[in-house]
Design an enzyme around this catalytic site. Structure first.
Site, PDB file in Angstrom:
ATOM      1  N   HIS A 162       5.451 -25.972  -2.065  1.00 53.62           N
ATOM      2  CA  HIS A 162       6.649 -26.801  -2.277  1.00 53.62           C
ATOM      3  C   HIS A 162       6.710 -27.374  -3.694  1.00 53.62           C
ATOM      4  O   HIS A 162       7.749 -27.908  -4.088  1.00 53.62           O
ATOM      5  CB  HIS A 162       6.711 -27.956  -1.276  1.00 53.62           C
ATOM      6  N   ASP A 198       4.289 -19.310   5.432  1.00 50.64           N
ATOM      7  CA  ASP A 198       4.265 -20.679   5.957  1.00 50.64           C
ATOM      8  C   ASP A 198       5.545 -20.928   6.772  1.00 50.64           C
ATOM      9  O   ASP A 198       6.581 -20.305   6.519  1.00 50.64           O
ATOM     10  CB  ASP A 198       4.195 -21.663   4.780  1.00 50.64           C
ATOM     11  N   HIS A 200       7.425 -23.375   6.563  1.00 49.12           N
ATOM     12  CA  HIS A 200       8.428 -23.976   5.677  1.00 49.12           C
ATOM     13  C   HIS A 200       8.700 -23.080   4.477  1.00 49.12           C
ATOM     14  O   HIS A 200       7.772 -22.472   3.931  1.00 49.12           O
ATOM     15  CB  HIS A 200       7.942 -25.348   5.192  1.00 49.12           C
ATOM     16  N   ASP A 287       1.112 -22.952   9.929  1.00 50.06           N
ATOM     17  CA  ASP A 287       1.930 -23.838  10.770  1.00 50.06           C
ATOM     18  C   ASP A 287       2.956 -23.060  11.600  1.00 50.06           C
ATOM     19  O   ASP A 287       3.776 -23.662  12.293  1.00 50.06           O
ATOM     20  CB  ASP A 287       2.597 -24.961   9.951  1.00 50.06           C
TER      21      ASP A 287
HETATM   22  C1  SP5 Z   1       2.826 -27.211   2.981  1.00 47.38           C
HETATM   23  C2  SP5 Z   1       3.634 -27.690   4.140  1.00 47.38           C
HETATM   24  O1  SP5 Z   1       3.552 -27.148   5.236  1.00 47.38           O
HETATM   25  N1  SP5 Z   1       4.390 -28.787   3.937  1.00 47.38           N
HETATM   26  C3  SP5 Z   1       5.218 -29.275   4.982  1.00 47.38           C
HETATM   27  C4  SP5 Z   1       5.832 -30.580   4.622  1.00 47.38           C
HETATM   28  C5  SP5 Z   1       6.661 -31.091   5.748  1.00 47.38           C
HETATM   29  N2  SP5 Z   1       7.035 -32.452   5.505  1.00 47.38           N
HETATM   30  C6  SP5 Z   1       8.087 -32.947   6.321  1.00 47.38           C
HETATM   31  C7  SP5 Z   1       7.640 -33.146   7.713  1.00 47.38           C
HETATM   32  C8  SP5 Z   1       8.824 -33.416   8.595  1.00 47.38           C
HETATM   33  C9  SP5 Z   1       8.349 -33.185   9.981  1.00 47.38           C
HETATM   34  N3  SP5 Z   1       9.421 -33.118  10.918  1.00 47.38           N
HETATM   35  C10 SP5 Z   1       8.757 -32.848  12.180  1.00 47.38           C
HETATM   36  C11 SP5 Z   1       9.530 -33.035  13.423  1.00 47.38           C
HETATM   37  C12 SP5 Z   1       8.512 -32.890  14.537  1.00 47.38           C
HETATM   38  N4  SP5 Z   1       8.899 -33.491  15.738  1.00 47.38           N
HETATM   39 ZN    ZN Z   2       4.474 -25.575   6.057  1.00 51.83          ZN
END
Ligand code: SP5
Ligand code: ZN
Length: 345
Positions: A162, A198, A200, A287
């Protein structure tokens, strides 16, 4: 498979992050890398300490003012007020549309906002040291490929995908995958593919290479309409200028099935094949695992073996860098499954 691991990762250990406006324990913990290290050792994969200084490569993927900020951020924060060394800094204001990002303010929180995409990437005293060790691991892995190694795995944290040219975000500070890709180019590979699996979208890596044809970026991820990082990762982002046609996003609906995920992986691998890449960098987020606490794909441990097998069939010199994955106790098995699937063990 040869792997890189540095104890410096422990130096990045923030206490909490924000989630729905509340303080919650960090998802991105030191235990993550330790679980992977333990499993690597159990399975006989050799661990090495990074031995290459990535600073010159970092200067090609991040701006000098961002790196200067990050390297000294904790010192600057701690110097502001007594007690700050026991407190985590967070941004509270950002230079969105119409505001200026060319002038760096003197105010620390304003500087932190300038160099952050979210308030979800807490700093701690050793963030720079840990992130730098991860970038050094990526550069070291490339050196081993140059010496004839087929593939190397970097067991590092914090993650990197990111982090963009001049910002942190999503638990990421320095873009390790971009460092690996740039180091491969510098080492003579004409075309490098980065595959980001990943959950994301790897917005930072995409942005770093968006105008370049010499690094193909391919990502499968949760659809940004509903999933972090929200503001990048759509299918119509295909590259710009010389990079037109060298960015491929394969967004998938949150909750999609494992067969659908593997169909997207197949499309990603076909594109990497037609690009005739000389080397591959894998942003290995875990993830996508069904039990991940913040993500919504459904991969099982054996699916990570299948992922590794498919990547191995590309037949390319490969650097794996660990990205996300927050079911910490399962990370060791899932990471090692990928690398053993790759090796055909
Ligand atoms: C590297 C990586 O995987 N970074 C991920 C960053 C995510 N940050 C935001 C998390 C928001 C989580 N929303 C979750 C809803 C679950 N109920
Ligand atoms: Zn991630």
């Amino acid at each position: 498979m040869l792997t890189f691991f540095s104890d410096s990762h422990h130096a990045h250990a923030p206490q909490y992050e924000f989630f729905r406006g509340e303080r919650v324990p960090c998802f991105e913990t030191p235990a993550r890398a330790e679980f992977v290290k333990t499993r690597l050792t159990e399975r006989g994969h050799a661990l090495r300490t990074p031995h290459v200084d990535s600073r010159a490569v970092l200067a090609k993927v991040h701006t000098s003012r961002y790196m200067a900020f990050l390297e000294h951020a904790w010192r600057d924060w701690a110097a502001l007020e007594a007690g700050n060394d026991q407190r985590q800094p967070f941004p509270s204001v950002w230079p969105v549309r119409t505001l200026r990002s060319d002038v760096e303010p003197a105010n620390f929180t304003a500087r932190l906002g300038l160099y952050s995409m979210d308030n979800g990437s807490p700093l701690s005293g050793g963030t720079w040291e840990a992130a730098k060790a991860g970038a050094d691991a990526a550069a070291s892995a490339v050196t081993l490929l140059g010496a004839g190694e087929r593939a190397v795995f970097c067991c590092s944290r914090p993650p990197g995908h990111h982090a963009g040219p001049d910002f942190m975000g999503g638990y990421c500070f320095l873009n390790n995958a971009a460092v690996a890709a740039q180091a491969l180019r510098d080492g003579g590979a004409a075309r490098v593919a980065v595959l980001d699996v990943d959950y994301h979208h790897g917005n930072g890596t995409q942005s770093i290479f968006y105008n370049r044809a010499d690094v193909l970026f391919v990502s499968l991820h949760g659809d940004p309409l509903t999933e972090y990082p929200f503001y990048l990762g759509h299918a119509d982002e295909t590259g710009e200028g010389e990079g037109a046609g060298f960015n491929l996003n394969l967004p998938l609906p949150a909750g999609c099935t494992v067969p659908r995920w593997f169909d997207a992986l197949e499309a990603a691998c076909q594109r990497i094949g037609s690009y005739r890449a000389d080397a591959l960098v894998v942003s290995l987020g875990l993830d996508t695992f069904a039990e991940d606490p913040i993500s919504k794909f459904a991969l099982q441990p054996q699916d990570f073996i299948r992922l590794g097998e498919r990547l191995g069939k590309l037949g390319l010199p490969t650097v794996f860098v660990l990205e996300g994955g927050y079911a910490a106790a399962a990370l060791g098995t899932n990471a090692v499954n990928v690398i053993e699937g790759f090796e055909g063990l």
